[in-house]
Every structure is written in C-alpha cells, then in structure tokens.
Design an enzyme around this catalytic site. Structure first.
Site, PDB file in Angstrom:
ATOM      1  N   GLU A 163     -17.808  11.649  22.309  1.00 53.37           N
ATOM      2  CA  GLU A 163     -16.494  12.201  21.976  1.00 53.37           C
ATOM      3  C   GLU A 163     -16.237  12.225  20.467  1.00 53.37           C
ATOM      4  O   GLU A 163     -15.370  12.963  19.997  1.00 53.37           O
ATOM      5  CB  GLU A 163     -15.391  11.385  22.652  1.00 53.37           C
ATOM      6  CG  GLU A 163     -15.312   9.960  22.134  1.00 53.37           C
ATOM      7  CD  GLU A 163     -14.115   9.168  22.677  1.00 53.37           C
ATOM      8  OE1 GLU A 163     -14.247   7.955  22.796  1.00 53.37           O
ATOM      9  OE2 GLU A 163     -13.073   9.770  22.979  1.00 53.37           O
ATOM     10  N   GLU A 192       0.828  -1.221   0.000  1.00 51.73           N
ATOM     11  CA  GLU A 192       0.000   0.000   0.000  1.00 51.73           C
ATOM     12  C   GLU A 192       0.859   1.266   0.000  1.00 51.73           C
ATOM     13  O   GLU A 192       0.378   2.353   0.340  1.00 51.73           O
ATOM     14  CB  GLU A 192      -0.960   0.014   1.204  1.00 51.73           C
ATOM     15  CG  GLU A 192      -1.853  -1.214   1.351  1.00 51.73           C
ATOM     16  CD  GLU A 192      -2.852  -1.421   0.215  1.00 51.73           C
ATOM     17  OE1 GLU A 192      -2.912  -0.590  -0.711  1.00 51.73           O
ATOM     18  OE2 GLU A 192      -3.562  -2.446   0.265  1.00 51.73           O
ATOM     19  N   HIS A 209      -7.019  -3.358   9.732  1.00 49.66           N
ATOM     20  CA  HIS A 209      -8.208  -4.151   9.397  1.00 49.66           C
ATOM     21  C   HIS A 209      -9.119  -4.203  10.626  1.00 49.66           C
ATOM     22  O   HIS A 209      -9.170  -5.202  11.339  1.00 49.66           O
ATOM     23  CB  HIS A 209      -7.792  -5.550   8.932  1.00 49.66           C
ATOM     24  CG  HIS A 209      -7.031  -5.549   7.640  1.00 49.66           C
ATOM     25  ND1 HIS A 209      -6.505  -6.687   7.067  1.00 49.66           N
ATOM     26  CD2 HIS A 209      -6.723  -4.541   6.781  1.00 49.66           C
ATOM     27  CE1 HIS A 209      -5.907  -6.379   5.920  1.00 49.66           C
ATOM     28  NE2 HIS A 209      -6.017  -5.075   5.730  1.00 49.66           N
ATOM     29  N   HIS A 228     -12.760  -3.979   3.732  1.00 45.70           N
ATOM     30  CA  HIS A 228     -11.301  -4.149   3.844  1.00 45.70           C
ATOM     31  C   HIS A 228     -10.741  -3.567   5.145  1.00 45.70           C
ATOM     32  O   HIS A 228     -10.118  -4.273   5.917  1.00 45.70           O
ATOM     33  CB  HIS A 228     -10.628  -3.523   2.610  1.00 45.70           C
ATOM     34  CG  HIS A 228      -9.140  -3.694   2.586  1.00 45.70           C
ATOM     35  ND1 HIS A 228      -8.425  -3.863   1.429  1.00 45.70           N
ATOM     36  CD2 HIS A 228      -8.209  -3.709   3.579  1.00 45.70           C
ATOM     37  CE1 HIS A 228      -7.142  -4.009   1.715  1.00 45.70           C
ATOM     38  NE2 HIS A 228      -6.982  -3.907   3.013  1.00 45.70           N
ATOM     39  N   HIS A 249      -2.902   2.134   8.359  1.00 44.28           N
ATOM     40  CA  HIS A 249      -3.948   1.292   7.755  1.00 44.28           C
ATOM     41  C   HIS A 249      -4.124   0.050   8.623  1.00 44.28           C
ATOM     42  O   HIS A 249      -3.147  -0.632   8.935  1.00 44.28           O
ATOM     43  CB  HIS A 249      -3.543   0.888   6.338  1.00 44.28           C
ATOM     44  CG  HIS A 249      -4.390  -0.185   5.738  1.00 44.28           C
ATOM     45  ND1 HIS A 249      -5.760  -0.081   5.608  1.00 44.28           N
ATOM     46  CD2 HIS A 249      -4.080  -1.402   5.232  1.00 44.28           C
ATOM     47  CE1 HIS A 249      -6.238  -1.180   5.041  1.00 44.28           C
ATOM     48  NE2 HIS A 249      -5.235  -2.000   4.812  1.00 44.28           N
TER      49      HIS A 249
HETATM   50  P1  13P Z   1       1.178  -5.462   3.097  1.00 40.61           P
HETATM   51  O1  13P Z   1       1.630  -6.708   3.825  1.00 40.61           O
HETATM   52  O2  13P Z   1       1.766  -5.403   1.707  1.00 40.61           O
HETATM   53  O3  13P Z   1       1.449  -4.227   3.894  1.00 40.61           O
HETATM   54  O4  13P Z   1      -0.386  -5.584   2.866  1.00 40.61           O
HETATM   55  C1  13P Z   1      -1.268  -5.714   3.936  1.00 40.61           C
HETATM   56  C2  13P Z   1      -2.575  -5.070   3.685  1.00 40.61           C
HETATM   57  O5  13P Z   1      -3.302  -4.794   4.615  1.00 40.61           O
HETATM   58  C3  13P Z   1      -2.966  -4.747   2.296  1.00 40.61           C
HETATM   59  O6  13P Z   1      -4.073  -3.905   2.272  1.00 40.61           O
HETATM   60 ZN    ZN Z   2      -5.259  -4.000   4.119  1.00 40.07          ZN
END
Ligand code: 13P
Ligand code: ZN
Length: 275
Positions: free
Chosen positions: A169, A115, A141, A210, A139
C-alpha cells in the site's frame, strides 16, 4: 458555539489521543497543528480573548490573519483529551505573518509548540502547493522510523524505496516519496526552512534521530499517512533484525505495474536498480 464542541476541535483532540495510543508521544514529544477555516473560527469566536502579540520566529506572509489550533509547548499529547484547555490553544497571525497571539486555551499559561516555525512554514508551503486543501501538520516521535535513521543512508531515495518495498500500500499512500532532514537543532527557523523545502515535494519529512512530520488534508489522512509510514518502518526493522539480505521483494517493474492499476505516478528516481 463553545470551542470544545466544534467538530474540528474534537477531531484534533481525537488525533492527539490516537498518537498517544501508538506510543509516539513520550513526555511532551510531538506536536500537532490545524489551519482553521474562516467559518470555523467565526463559529467559536465568542469564546476568544486575545492576548499579547508574540514573534513567531519566522515569517509566513501567505498565512497572514489565519487562525490555527496548536498543541502547547511542553504539553503532553496524552493530556490533550483529559484537559484540552490546558494543553492546546487557538492562535491568530498578524497581517504580516510575523507575530501570533493566543485567542483561546493554554489557560494555565504557556505558549504554542516550540516547533511553531516548522508547523507554520509547512502550512504555508502546503497551502500554496495544494490550493488551500491541506490543513493538518503533525510531528511525532515514531520509534521505528527514528531507528532507521541510524542505519540507512539519509537520502530521500533510499528511505522512500525501502519503505515502499515493505508494504504494497505504501507507494499508493505516499507516491511522491519521503524527504529526509539530516540531524539539526530542533525548534528553530533553520530546521523549519529545511523541512518546508521538502514539503514542496513530499507529504512526509523525516528528521534524523528525532521523528517525522506529515502533512495532509484532514486529520484522518494525516494520521493515516504517519501510521502507514511508521508501520512500514516497523516491518523494515523486523526484516533487518532477521537478515541484512531480503530473499525476495517488490521489484521496480512491480512498482511500475502497480502505478498503472492504482493510477499513481511513481517518480523513476525511486525505482533505481540495486545490483
Ligand atoms: P514541544 O513540547 O515544544 O511541542 O516540543 C516537543 C517536540 O517534539 C520538539 O521537537
Ligand atoms: Zn520532536
């Protein structure tokens, strides 16, 4: 100074561990990047050994010659604190912002996160709109936020309003709101363009089915933002699991009153009437 002794590196490693502890980083899920200050880069440069230039896959001219600390592709957030030299790297961008080279880390091979285009395009936008204040892109999940992308309309207004309502909040922590990227193939330039477009207005972008991207000034603020949004999403998941109808909630005028006392501006587009 050794790279692993530098405060910005220690903060980065701690944040990776905090994300793992939250359960946001199954396998290699998620990635983190930090735009290094020139004096910070200079303080650890003695340990740099520069590798080949590689294409970023997009162009970020306003980040030319800057250094970044980033997680490696396929590396586990869980392992960042255990074997940082294997899991993360420092990269330098060229004078056009089109290529990068690894200067430190990823000692067993590999490359920066897949990413990287999204991280760097978000950094470029945030550097420009905050006068250089923002340095962290994260980023993760985040389970509950992802769950909501299956049941709520994929609209900025809906996500922002529903998450604001779940915890008092929230409008103070993310007054500008949240942007939504519809499902797209991850890892490339297209999703990077879509995300960085939202980052012009928001500090949070949700990737449908995602995860989430957050931007911030430092590690604490960026982690705290992700944590706040995800906590609110968890409450919403619980509420929706009990009933589709809330008996009472925070109303538009309540938000307007809150905005006055907490000195935040809440865009009216999020304070629509529901009935
Ligand atoms: P990477 O291992 O390449 O960072 O990818 C993980 C991920 O969350 C892709 O969206
Ligand atoms: Zn991801």
């Amino acid at each position: 100074m050794k790279v692993l002794e530098a405060e910005f590196v220690r903060g980065f490693i701690r944040m990776a561990g905090d994300g793992w502890d939250q359960g946001w980083h199954e396998r290699n899920g998620g990635n983190l990047s930090y735009r290094i200050k020139p004096e910070e880069a200079a303080s650890v440069e003695e340990e740099f050994s520069r590798r080949e230039w590689q294409p970023i896959g997009t162009s970020v001219p306003d980040l030319a010659k800057e250094y970044f600390l980033v997680t490696g592709s396929g590396k586990y957030m869980r392992n960042v604190s255990i074997k940082p030299e294997d899991s993360i790297c420092i990269i330098e961008l060229d004078e056009k912002g089109e290529n990068y080279r690894i200067c430190w880390g990823l000692v067993n091979g590999g490359k920066p996160t897949s990413e990287l285009p999204s991280h760097l395009m978000n950094h470029e936008v945030k550097k420009n709109v905050t006068g250089g204040r923002y340095r962290v892109i994260y980023h993760a999940h985040t389970t509950n936020t992802i769950a909501l992308t299956f049941v709520l309309p994929l609209k900025d207004e809906t996500f922002t309003r529903e998450l604001w309502e779940m915890a008092t909040e929230c409008p103070v922590v993310f007054p500008d709101g949240i942007g939504i990227v519809p499902w797209m193939v991850p890892g490339g330039r297209d999703i990077a363009v879509a995300t960085s477009e939202l980052m012009k207005k928001y500090d949070v972008a949700v990737w449908a089915h995602h995860g989430m991207f957050c931007a911030g000034e430092d590690f604490d603020l960026t982690f705290g933002l992700m944590h706040t949004v995800e906590k609110s999403a968890e409450i919403l998941v619980k509420v929706l699991s009990m009933t589709p109808n809330k008996r009472q909630t925070i109303e538009p005028d309540d938000f307007r009153n809150l905005a006055v006392d907490f000195k935040v501006t809440l865009p009216e587009k999020f304070l629509y009437e529901k009935h």
